[in-house]
Design a protein around this motif. Structure first.
Motif, PDB file in Angstrom:
ATOM      1  N   ALA A  75       0.814  -1.217   0.000  1.00 22.81           N
ATOM      2  CA  ALA A  75       0.000   0.000   0.000  1.00 22.81           C
ATOM      3  C   ALA A  75       0.848   1.268   0.000  1.00 22.81           C
ATOM      4  O   ALA A  75       0.316   2.377   0.003  1.00 22.81           O
ATOM      5  N   GLY A  76       2.163   1.096   0.013  1.00 23.20           N
ATOM      6  CA  GLY A  76       3.045   2.254  -0.084  1.00 23.20           C
ATOM      7  C   GLY A  76       3.686   2.691   1.215  1.00 23.20           C
ATOM      8  O   GLY A  76       4.346   3.731   1.246  1.00 23.20           O
ATOM      9  N   VAL A  77       3.499   1.932   2.298  1.00 23.55           N
ATOM     10  CA  VAL A  77       4.149   2.276   3.566  1.00 23.55           C
ATOM     11  C   VAL A  77       5.641   1.974   3.443  1.00 23.55           C
ATOM     12  O   VAL A  77       6.026   0.824   3.192  1.00 23.55           O
ATOM     13  N   SER A  78       6.458   2.981   3.594  1.00 22.84           N
ATOM     14  CA  SER A  78       7.895   2.822   3.387  1.00 22.84           C
ATOM     15  C   SER A  78       8.565   2.118   4.561  1.00 22.84           C
ATOM     16  O   SER A  78       7.996   2.007   5.648  1.00 22.84           O
ATOM     17  N   ARG A  79       9.786   1.689   4.297  1.00 22.66           N
ATOM     18  CA  ARG A  79      10.569   1.055   5.359  1.00 22.66           C
ATOM     19  C   ARG A  79      10.843   2.041   6.486  1.00 22.66           C
ATOM     20  O   ARG A  79      10.789   1.688   7.664  1.00 22.66           O
ATOM     21  N   LEU A  80      11.127   3.289   6.121  1.00 24.60           N
ATOM     22  CA  LEU A  80      11.381   4.311   7.131  1.00 24.60           C
ATOM     23  C   LEU A  80      10.156   4.543   8.003  1.00 24.60           C
ATOM     24  O   LEU A  80      10.282   4.721   9.217  1.00 24.60           O
ATOM     25  N   ARG A  81       8.981   4.521   7.387  1.00 20.81           N
ATOM     26  CA  ARG A  81       7.747   4.732   8.164  1.00 20.81           C
ATOM     27  C   ARG A  81       7.539   3.609   9.171  1.00 20.81           C
ATOM     28  O   ARG A  81       7.112   3.856  10.304  1.00 20.81           O
ATOM     29  N   LEU A  82       7.851   2.388   8.785  1.00 25.04           N
ATOM     30  CA  LEU A  82       7.731   1.259   9.719  1.00 25.04           C
ATOM     31  C   LEU A  82       8.741   1.389  10.858  1.00 25.04           C
ATOM     32  O   LEU A  82       8.430   1.104  12.021  1.00 25.04           O
ATOM     33  N   ILE A  83       9.966   1.823  10.528  1.00 25.41           N
ATOM     34  CA  ILE A  83      10.990   1.990  11.551  1.00 25.41           C
ATOM     35  C   ILE A  83      10.562   3.039  12.568  1.00 25.41           C
ATOM     36  O   ILE A  83      10.714   2.870  13.777  1.00 25.41           O
ATOM     37  N   VAL A  84       9.982   4.155  12.062  1.00 27.45           N
ATOM     38  CA  VAL A  84       9.529   5.220  12.957  1.00 27.45           C
ATOM     39  C   VAL A  84       8.412   4.726  13.868  1.00 27.45           C
ATOM     40  O   VAL A  84       8.393   5.013  15.074  1.00 27.45           O
ATOM     41  N   SER A  85       7.470   3.951  13.293  1.00 28.63           N
ATOM     42  CA  SER A  85       6.352   3.454  14.099  1.00 28.63           C
ATOM     43  C   SER A  85       6.829   2.509  15.198  1.00 28.63           C
ATOM     44  O   SER A  85       6.434   2.632  16.359  1.00 28.63           O
ATOM     45  N   VAL A  86       7.689   1.573  14.821  1.00 31.41           N
ATOM     46  CA  VAL A  86       8.214   0.627  15.814  1.00 31.41           C
ATOM     47  C   VAL A  86       9.141   1.345  16.792  1.00 31.41           C
ATOM     48  O   VAL A  86       9.132   1.072  17.994  1.00 31.41           O
ATOM     49  N   GLY A  87       9.937   2.293  16.276  1.00 32.08           N
ATOM     50  CA  GLY A  87      10.841   3.037  17.137  1.00 32.08           C
ATOM     51  C   GLY A  87      10.108   3.867  18.168  1.00 32.08           C
ATOM     52  O   GLY A  87      10.614   4.087  19.274  1.00 32.08           O
TER      53      GLY A  87
END
Length: 338
Positions: A75-87
């Motif tokens: 759906a377009g969620v970037s790797r950086l966005r996932l890192i920020v969410s988990v971080g």
């Protein structure tokens, strides 16, 4: 949930360790349970990095098993966005660990130690002030207490003769216990009363033997795990100003900072695993991997900390190597995520 599971195991082991002393003097089962309860924040502080990794592996693993992470990426969620969410979750856990180490864990740990020592020793006089009086044969000792884990300890010694005349008065700014249960007194000064006059002696360090339980001796010891970070800094500064060895406390200070920071990286480290080989595995495999990495980091940190004290290594190097290795592994595995 992971913290609760780890805590159940840790408190059970702690309870088994206390059973040998239950029934001695006033140390009954309810006192032992109170002691264990007061030490709970300290246990949480120690296990939180590993619990953060295992918890992240469980939660993100559930997303991976049900292909929800794949849908997010599609759906377009970037790797950086996932890192920020988990971080962000890791940052919250890091703040919780910092709060535990700054206030709750040290103060309750110090009170638990004092409660246990008082229950085990009927002759221990714990007054409402900041000192404890003990008698060892013809010696009377006054230990400066640390009920709030901020005081810097110390001891006064009064030695009496057969007719209870005063033979010697001594004092020390710091008191530690070596592996043979001997007192190692720093900034030691004594005044000896002789028939022909008075003799005064001073020494940077003096080793003394007293027939006292290590639990009682421990009330005068400044333990780094029972000091908050600001108190630890003040004590390090105090040791420097008095030309005393503070390497142990410097190492403990930097290791504590590294441990708190490790929670953030442990949480983020779960991401590459659930995108990779653990994406479709069961919860048991993810828990095993999390435990191996978490315990591996804990053992490495303890080994480096102890080695730094033995071999007189730079405290920042000792604390930085384990957390540095964790950061490199986290960054390296995240780069490989597709």
């Amino acid at each position: 949930i992971v913290v609760c599971v780890f805590l159940a195991v840790g408190t059970f082991i702690e309870f088994i360790g206390q059973l040998d002393d239950v029934g001695k003097a006033n140390y009954e089962l309810d006192t032992a349970l109170t002691y264990i309860t007061l030490r709970t924040p300290r246990l949480i502080f120690q296990m939180l990095p590993a619990a953060a990794l295992v918890g992240a592996l469980f939660s993100l693993g559930n997303f991976a098993v049900h292909r929800e992470l794949v849908v997010m990426r599609a759906a377009g969620v970037s790797r950086l966005r996932l890192i920020v969410s988990v971080g962000l979750a890791g940052l919250i856990l890091m703040l919780i660990m910092g709060l535990l180490g700054e206030s709750i864990a040290p103060s309750l740990g110090a009170y638990a130690r004092e409660l246990r020592a008082q229950a085990l020793h009927d002759d221990l006089n714990l007054s409402e002030g900041q000192s404890t009086w003990l008698k060892d044969g013809e010696r009377i000792l006054n230990l400066r207490r640390q009920p709030d884990a901020v005081g810097f300890g110390g001891v006064y010694l009064f030695e009496l003769g057969p007719d209870h005349e005063l033979l010697q008065v001594a004092s020390a700014d710091t008191a530690e216990i070596d592996s043979q249960n001997r007192w190692v007194l720093g900034n030691y000064a004594e005044t000896v009363f002789l028939d022909e006059g008075v003799r005064a002696n001073t020494a940077r360090e003096s080793v003394q033997n007293y027939n006292l339980s290590p639990d009682v001796l421990g009330l005068s010891v400044v333990r780094h795990d029972l000091l908050d970070t600001s108190g630890l800094r003040r004590y390090i500064q105090y040791l420097k100003e008095n030309d005393l060895d503070g390497s142990r406390y410097l190492i403990a200070y930097w290791v504590r900072i590294a441990d708190i920071a490790s929670v953030l990286f442990m949480t983020v480290l779960a991401l590459p695993f659930v995108f990779g080989s653990l994406r479709s595995t069961g919860a048991g495999a993810r828990m095993l991997v999390g435990l191996m990495i978490g315990l591996g980091y804990y053992v490495a940190a303890q080994v480096f900390a102890n080695s730094g004290e033995v071999f007189d290594l730079d405290p920042r190097l000792v604390a930085g190597l384990p957390i540095g290795g964790l950061i490199l592994i986290t960054v390296g595995t995240m780069i490989r995520v597709r």
